[in-house]
Write a protein that holds these residues in place. Structure first.
Motif, mmCIF file in Angstrom:
data_model
loop_
_atom_site.group_PDB
_atom_site.id
_atom_site.type_symbol
_atom_site.label_atom_id
_atom_site.label_comp_id
_atom_site.label_asym_id
_atom_site.label_seq_id
_atom_site.Cartn_x
_atom_site.Cartn_y
_atom_site.Cartn_z
ATOM 1 N N ARG A 284 -11.887 -6.963 -13.445
ATOM 2 C CA ARG A 284 -10.613 -6.273 -13.201
ATOM 3 C C ARG A 284 -9.627 -7.255 -12.603
ATOM 4 O O ARG A 284 -9.981 -8.072 -11.759
ATOM 5 N N LYS A 285 -8.349 -7.168 -13.034
ATOM 6 C CA LYS A 285 -7.315 -8.085 -12.551
ATOM 7 C C LYS A 285 -6.009 -7.322 -12.377
ATOM 8 O O LYS A 285 -5.627 -6.506 -13.216
ATOM 9 N N SER A 286 -5.338 -7.579 -11.244
ATOM 10 C CA SER A 286 -4.043 -6.945 -11.013
ATOM 11 C C SER A 286 -3.010 -7.496 -11.987
ATOM 12 O O SER A 286 -3.043 -8.665 -12.368
ATOM 13 N N THR A 287 -2.088 -6.630 -12.407
ATOM 14 C CA THR A 287 -1.043 -7.044 -13.335
ATOM 15 C C THR A 287 0.360 -6.840 -12.772
ATOM 16 O O THR A 287 1.299 -7.510 -13.175
ATOM 17 N N SER A 288 0.506 -5.886 -11.851
ATOM 18 C CA SER A 288 1.814 -5.614 -11.257
ATOM 19 C C SER A 288 1.598 -4.986 -9.895
ATOM 20 O O SER A 288 0.650 -4.230 -9.687
ATOM 21 N N ASN A 289 2.482 -5.306 -8.960
ATOM 22 C CA ASN A 289 2.392 -4.691 -7.631
ATOM 23 C C ASN A 289 3.610 -3.821 -7.319
ATOM 24 O O ASN A 289 3.806 -3.434 -6.169
ATOM 25 N N ASN A 290 4.406 -3.500 -8.315
ATOM 26 C CA ASN A 290 5.605 -2.690 -8.070
ATOM 27 C C ASN A 290 5.256 -1.305 -7.545
ATOM 28 O O ASN A 290 5.940 -0.755 -6.669
ATOM 29 N N ILE A 291 4.170 -0.731 -8.071
ATOM 30 C CA ILE A 291 3.811 0.620 -7.651
ATOM 31 C C ILE A 291 3.354 0.660 -6.200
ATOM 32 O O ILE A 291 3.427 1.688 -5.534
ATOM 33 N N LEU A 292 2.905 -0.479 -5.671
ATOM 34 C CA LEU A 292 2.430 -0.523 -4.294
ATOM 35 C C LEU A 292 3.551 -0.294 -3.289
ATOM 36 O O LEU A 292 3.301 0.093 -2.143
ATOM 37 N N LYS A 293 4.786 -0.533 -3.690
ATOM 38 C CA LYS A 293 5.910 -0.293 -2.786
ATOM 39 C C LYS A 293 5.996 1.171 -2.373
ATOM 40 O O LYS A 293 6.483 1.488 -1.289
ATOM 41 N N LYS A 294 5.505 2.055 -3.252
ATOM 42 C CA LYS A 294 5.508 3.483 -2.929
ATOM 43 C C LYS A 294 4.643 3.784 -1.706
ATOM 44 O O LYS A 294 4.888 4.744 -0.972
ATOM 45 N N PHE A 295 3.617 2.973 -1.495
ATOM 46 C CA PHE A 295 2.676 3.227 -0.409
ATOM 47 C C PHE A 295 3.148 2.642 0.917
ATOM 48 O O PHE A 295 2.617 2.997 1.963
#
Length: 744
Positions: free
Chosen positions: A272-283
């Motif tokens: 598994r590999k991360s591709t984007s961290n934009n959604i993490l801003k919601k947290f």
């Protein structure tokens, strides 16, 4: 207490052997393993029943079962069932003083409750004591609404007695215990930091999970080195029939798995590999969170009848890494990594004896890179090398003897740098060894007693009690009702240095508890009841009291360099829990409620810890729709957590540079002052999560789609109050996520 415990154990064992000798020639044993016919994966916790006797058992997490004391020289019908599979009947002839081996393959099907009901009104409940234990299947994991990804750790907060302090982290607290008092094991291998993305979800890919057992307390003597709970994750073996794989994508990562047969065995590899961290801003309230991560796991299984007949050899590993690299040079960077390797040998003897031998290496590293920030660099590392052996023997009287021993070498490093640039290592190393013995008295069908103790043969640093006696008891007056109780002593010699005042901790060093402090120690007392009203509906309730006699805690009042980093604390927790489950071919519904009290005492000051929450309620609903659609909903409510309220600030005169020609007003700076520790309570927390899933079966591929709506009605749950501005910072707002998965 100890002499009486020894005497009782001795008498019980002697009587059991006497009983076994009387009946050995009259009875036989049925032993076997239950598998999925499509892949030969084992089916843990299947139901196995002897139709003519009306008794049965369940397979363990390896899909393995043993039924002893079966009247010999007769033929029996063995009925095996597992949710989502067609039940199967097998005729078997039992011979006196012999073991009859079975390998049973079940065919997948839709959930058919009626088919299970045809097995019988009620199978006599297995009398093995099981207190505060929950099993979670891979299917149940996928039915839980996702934060971003399906995750085993986030599934735990739906259980009674389990609390979490925020949406951003999957760290959990169990029955008033700190989150560093939980032992998490992957196929018997310890994971010291099982989190990705600053704690958002687990490093264990759910696609490799076969089964999960979660012990919230009162666990037997074969589990140690944990004060509050044990999470036991068992991975699958890999498809033995054909090569297969899957690929999935979410808003955060891409991952894939390949599995298949090898000569005399099977394998799987997952990545598994991360591709984007934009959604993490919601947290994190729209703040930057530039996390990059990966994990990879592999497993090889081998067995051959001419090479140690009855034995299976397993080689596996788990590797993960997270990097939090900020673009600003004034912000430090962070790194977390795990490296875990294990060699396991599981052997089944000619009689009802099993052996489980393992060699495990587990490493965890956490570091801070200073860059141009004011945060000093730090680095923590723990290396764990363990050799363990476990034996289990089921006697003809149905009683079981379990014993084992381990030898563990621990080495920790903790590099710190002071304001003058001097670097020091405050780590430690040492050898520890634990042994255990347990006896399960099961020959009386209505009563089960699991009596045992752990022996702390050697300690790496901190000293504790030599014995950890434990007892679990169950009594079933009728097949539908089970009363149960447990009591025991639990110790732990590893902890993390964490500051409760930190809303989001990015550096949690793992250390061996130093010699000047005692081992962490707690006593559990639990009583409960399980009522199975029908084959589809059950109610379980438990009450508990946990006395935390000693546990290290961070010294919040440390001023001088000579002041200790850790202090000894104590505490207590008590409460009640109730859980209901209903399962049918149309829908599943479960509820869990707990009322809890938790207290901590440091230097004579008693207060409620930050994770304390008085009321916790969870409602889960899953609807099985036509055309392979499935709809799930989960609503959770928690009472507010304690916090320390800021009352105001005052101006303080700084004389650090009193020789300089400054005006007096230039030497004033604000100092905050607070109310009593954790004397205030945050507002209550609640939210509704929904998930809609669809499976599309094509000739060459199976496609799975799901859409999750998190915090559907956009509840503004508070995370914390900013101490600088006083502003309220909320948790996760409404979030819509989705995943797609292709299975070949």
């Amino acid at each position: 207490m100890i002499p009486k415990l020894k005497l009782f154990l001795l008498v019980t064992v002697c009587l059991s052997f006497f009983h076994a000798g009387l009946h050995a020639q009259e009875n036989g044993t049925i032993r076997g393993i239950v598998r999925d016919s499509t892949s030969q994966e084992v089916l843990p916790f299947s139901t196995v029943m002897i139709k003519e006797l009306g008794t049965g058992t369940s397979t363990n997490n390896r899909g393995y079962f043993v039924i002893t004391s079966v009247p010999a020289n007769r033929s029996y019908t063995v009925i095996v069932s597992y949710i989502g599979f067609k039940s199967k009947q097998v005729t078997v002839k039992v011979v006196a003083d012999k073991v009859t081996d079975l390998e049973i393959f079940l065919i997948p099907s839709k959930i058919q409750l009626q088919e299970i009901e045809q097995v019988g009104q009620f199978v006599k409940a297995e009398n093995t004591p099981s207190v505060s234990t929950t099993t979670i299947s891979a299917k149940e994991l996928n039915s839980i609404p996702k934060g971003v990804e399906t995750d085993v750790l986030r599934s735990l907060v739906t259980l009674p007695g389990v609390q979490s302090t925020g949406d951003v982290s999957a760290k959990f607290n169990v029955r008033g215990g700190e989150n560093n008092q939980n032992l998490i094991m992957l196929d018997g291998m310890p994971i010291y930091y099982p989190f990705h993305a600053i704690g958002l979800f687990s490093v264990v890919d759910p696609d490799v999970i076969s089964s999960v057992e979660f012990f919230r307390g009162g666990y037997p003597s074969n589990y140690g080195r944990a004060l509050s709970s044990v999470l036991k994750i068992v991975t699958k073996e890999g498809n033995k029939n054909r090569f297969a794989g899957n690929f999935s994508a979410s808003l955060l990562s891409l991952k894939g798995l390949i599995e298949g047969p090898i000569p005399n065995g099977s394998f799987y590899f997952s990545g598994r590999k991360s591709t984007s961290n934009n959604i993490l801003k919601k947290f994190v309230d729209q703040n930057e969170l530039p996390v990059e991560f990966y994990d990879a796991s592999l497993k090889l299984n081998f067995s051959h009848p001419s090479f140690f007949a009855g034995s299976k050899f397993t080689l596996q590993g788990l590797f993960s890494e997270d990097n939090l690299n900020f673009s600003k040079p004034t912000d430090p960077d962070y790194r977390w990594s795990n490296k875990i390797l294990g060699l396991k040998i599981f052997s089944v003897g000619t009689d009802a004896l099993t052996l489980d031998f393992g060699i495990v290496y587990s490493q965890y590293i956490n570091s801070i890179s200073q860059k141009q920030s004011t945060i000093k660099p730090k680095e923590n590392e723990i290396d764990d090398f363990t050799i363990s052996t476990d034996f289990s023997y089921t006697m003809s009287s149905k009683d079981e003897i379990n014993l084992g021993i381990d030898l563990k070498y621990l080495k920790t490093k903790l590099f710190l740098e002071n304001r003058f640039g001097f670097r020091s290592d405050v780590g430690a190393s040492g050898l520890s060894s634990n042994a255990y013995v347990g006896y399960k008295f099961l020959q009386i069908s209505d009563i089960g007693i699991d009596l045992g103790t752990r022996f702390n043969i050697a300690s790496a640093a901190a000293k504790g009690d030599f014995f950890e006696p434990r007892i679990n008891v169950s009594y079933s007056p009728i097949p539908q009702l089970i009363f149960k109780a447990a009591s025991g002593i639990y110790q732990q010699d590893i902890t993390t240095i964490s500051d409760e005042r930190e809303v989001l901790s990015l550096f949690d060093p793992v250390i061996i508890i130093p010699e000047e402090l005692p081992k962490s120690k707690a006593v559990h007392h639990i009583v409960g009841m399980t009522l199975k009203l029908t084959t589809a509906f059950s109610i379980e309730t438990e009450g508990y009291y946990k006395n935390i006699i000693s546990a290290p805690t961070y010294n919040e009042e440390k001023v001088l360099f000579s002041d200790p980093d850790l202090l000894e604390s104590k505490g207590e927790a008590y409460g009640g829990e109730i859980q209901t489950k209903y399962r049918s071919n149309l829908f599943d519904f479960s509820t869990s409620y707990s009322i809890n009290w938790a207290f901590k005492e440091v230097n004579g000051i008693k207060y409620a810890p930050r994770f304390d929450s008085r009321h916790n309620l969870n409602l889960s609903f899953t609807l099985h729709l036509p055309a392979d659609f499935e709809f799930s909903a989960n609503w959770v409510y928690n009472s507010g957590h304690p916090f320390t309220k800021q009352l105001g600030y005052y101006q303080k005169l700084s004389l650090d540079n009193f020789l300089d020609d400054y005006r007096t007003y230039q030497l004033l700076f604000p100092v905050r002052y607070f109310d009593l520790k954790n004397s205030s309570v945050l507002p209550d927390y609640h939210r509704l999560d929904l998930i809609l899933s669809k499976t599309l079966n094509l000739s060459f591929v199976n496609l799975h789609f799901d859409i999750s709506a998190i915090n559907t009605y956009n509840r503004k749950n508070i995370f914390y109050f900013d101490q600088t501005s006083g502003e309220r910072v909320n948790m996760l707002p409404f979030l819509l996520t989705g995943t797609i998965k292709a299975e070949l």
